[in-house]
Design a protein around this motif. Structure first.
Motif, PDB file in Angstrom:
ATOM      1  N   SER A   1       2.003   2.950  -4.209  1.00  0.00           N
ATOM      2  CA  SER A   1       2.035   2.013  -3.800  1.00  0.00           C
ATOM      3  C   SER A   1       2.702   0.179  -3.625  1.00  0.00           C
ATOM      4  O   SER A   1       3.318  -0.372  -2.667  1.00  0.00           O
ATOM      5  CB  SER A   1       1.003   0.578  -3.865  1.00  0.00           C
TER       6      SER A   1
ATOM      7  N   LYS B   1     -14.521  11.049   0.796  1.00  0.00           N
ATOM      8  CA  LYS B   1     -15.055   9.675   0.838  1.00  0.00           C
ATOM      9  C   LYS B   1     -14.061   9.282   0.268  1.00  0.00           C
ATOM     10  O   LYS B   1     -13.690   7.856  -0.315  1.00  0.00           O
ATOM     11  CB  LYS B   1     -16.476   9.734  -0.197  1.00  0.00           C
TER      12      LYS B   1
ATOM     13  N   ASN C   1     -10.829   8.959  -0.560  1.00  0.00           N
ATOM     14  CA  ASN C   1      -9.828   9.411   0.287  1.00  0.00           C
ATOM     15  C   ASN C   1      -9.746   7.290   0.567  1.00  0.00           C
ATOM     16  O   ASN C   1      -8.917   7.446   1.546  1.00  0.00           O
ATOM     17  CB  ASN C   1      -9.368  10.282   1.070  1.00  0.00           C
ATOM     18  N   LEU C   2     -11.110   7.323   0.150  1.00  0.00           N
ATOM     19  CA  LEU C   2     -10.646   5.879   1.540  1.00  0.00           C
ATOM     20  C   LEU C   2      -9.391   5.162   1.211  1.00  0.00           C
ATOM     21  O   LEU C   2      -8.978   4.400   1.630  1.00  0.00           O
ATOM     22  CB  LEU C   2     -12.023   4.832   0.605  1.00  0.00           C
ATOM     23  N   LYS C   3      -8.934   4.993  -0.433  1.00  0.00           N
ATOM     24  CA  LYS C   3      -7.964   3.817  -0.693  1.00  0.00           C
ATOM     25  C   LYS C   3      -6.698   4.519   0.160  1.00  0.00           C
ATOM     26  O   LYS C   3      -5.771   3.374   0.110  1.00  0.00           O
ATOM     27  CB  LYS C   3      -8.282   3.994  -2.070  1.00  0.00           C
TER      28      LYS C   3
ATOM     29  N   HIS D   1      -6.531   5.496   2.938  1.00  0.00           N
ATOM     30  CA  HIS D   1      -6.645   4.676   4.437  1.00  0.00           C
ATOM     31  C   HIS D   1      -6.457   3.844   4.466  1.00  0.00           C
ATOM     32  O   HIS D   1      -5.783   3.513   5.550  1.00  0.00           O
ATOM     33  CB  HIS D   1      -7.650   5.838   4.881  1.00  0.00           C
ATOM     34  N   LEU D   2      -6.767   2.862   3.428  1.00  0.00           N
ATOM     35  CA  LEU D   2      -6.830   2.095   3.600  1.00  0.00           C
ATOM     36  C   LEU D   2      -5.194   1.277   3.019  1.00  0.00           C
ATOM     37  O   LEU D   2      -4.561   0.484   3.756  1.00  0.00           O
ATOM     38  CB  LEU D   2      -7.718   1.352   2.289  1.00  0.00           C
ATOM     39  N   LEU D   3      -4.722   2.267   2.846  1.00  0.00           N
ATOM     40  CA  LEU D   3      -3.557   1.650   2.383  1.00  0.00           C
ATOM     41  C   LEU D   3      -2.131   2.392   3.618  1.00  0.00           C
ATOM     42  O   LEU D   3      -1.226   1.675   4.447  1.00  0.00           O
ATOM     43  CB  LEU D   3      -2.498   2.249   0.956  1.00  0.00           C
TER      44      LEU D   3
ATOM     45  N   MET E   1      -3.858   1.922   7.051  1.00  0.00           N
ATOM     46  CA  MET E   1      -3.159   0.941   7.668  1.00  0.00           C
ATOM     47  C   MET E   1      -3.450   0.196   7.713  1.00  0.00           C
ATOM     48  O   MET E   1      -2.762  -0.759   8.005  1.00  0.00           O
ATOM     49  CB  MET E   1      -5.299   0.605   7.987  1.00  0.00           C
ATOM     50  N   PHE E   2      -2.778  -0.718   6.496  1.00  0.00           N
ATOM     51  CA  PHE E   2      -1.744  -1.678   5.866  1.00  0.00           C
ATOM     52  C   PHE E   2      -0.518  -1.270   6.016  1.00  0.00           C
ATOM     53  O   PHE E   2      -0.073  -2.194   6.722  1.00  0.00           O
ATOM     54  CB  PHE E   2      -1.462  -1.290   4.167  1.00  0.00           C
TER      55      PHE E   2
END
Length: 209
Positions: A54, A162, A164-166, A168-170, A172-173
């Motif tokens: 990140s 599930k 790996n949600l973070k 995929h949020l990254l 999307m960012f």
């Protein structure tokens, strides 16, 4: 050893990373290290890997943002203004037409929507943006076309879990920032680079024993 060889093949075996290195050594190293971090995060799901990746993505994003000009996001060319004028004639009210077509906010929204479509277009990364080649832009395939199946495989495998949600949020960012800034070539949508590499490597690591 297998993981290292796979990463070298995917992370360095593409034309894009060398164009990035030509632009900036720091940017290139940030892309490689972020790719390593995300690749290992998909395998090990360690929090520190996500934090490291990140931080590097922020650095990569800053390279893009520092060249961003808001006027390029809300400005229109003569051809675009002519197209807008034609669309405005279809509205029953001039006031509504102005708000939905001529306001800077409306123009920015439509441009962001169009940019998002380009950022999510696989053709941009694997087929030199064909058949949506842009005028006055030298398009090139960021990755060989045969890297597309591993990328899609990695995307599928990561979405199944599930945990790996973070990730995929990254992802999307990265897409949102890239669509908003719309960086120019030859670097292009470089914020997406670590995700293409990490998902492709994740797929190959799962299927190659």
């Amino acid at each position: 050893m297998k993981k290292i060889l796979i990463f070298i093949l995917i992370g360095l075996g593409n034309y894009w990373i060398w164009r990035i290195f030509e632009t900036s050594l720091i940017l290139g190293l940030s892309c490689i290290i972020a790719s390593v971090g995300l690749s290992n995060y998909l395998i090990n799901n360690k929090r520190y890997l996500l934090i490291l990746s990140s931080a590097l993505l922020v650095i990569i994003g800053l390279f893009q943002i520092k060249k961003f000009d808001i006027r390029s996001f809300t400005g229109t060319s003569a051809l675009e203004r002519d197209f807008i004028d034609k669309r405005m004639r279809l509205y029953p009210s001039p006031r509504v037409a102005h708000w939905l077509e001529q306001r800077p906010e409306a123009i920015a929204f439509y441009r962001f929507t169009d940019n998002s479509g380009e950022v999510l277009d696989f053709n941009y990364y694997f087929f030199a943006n064909h058949p949506r080649e842009r005028a006055a832009v030298t398009e090139y395939a960021k990755f060989p076309w045969f890297y597309l199946p591993p990328f899609l495989g990695g995307l599928y495998l990561s979405l199944k879990q599930k945990r790996n949600l973070k990730f995929h949020l990254l992802f999307m960012f990265a897409v949102v920032v890239t669509a908003a800034v719309y960086p120019n070539e030859p670097v292009g949508f470089v914020l997406v680079f670590p995700f293409v590499v990490s998902l492709s490597a994740y797929s190959v690591n799962n299927y190659v024993k």
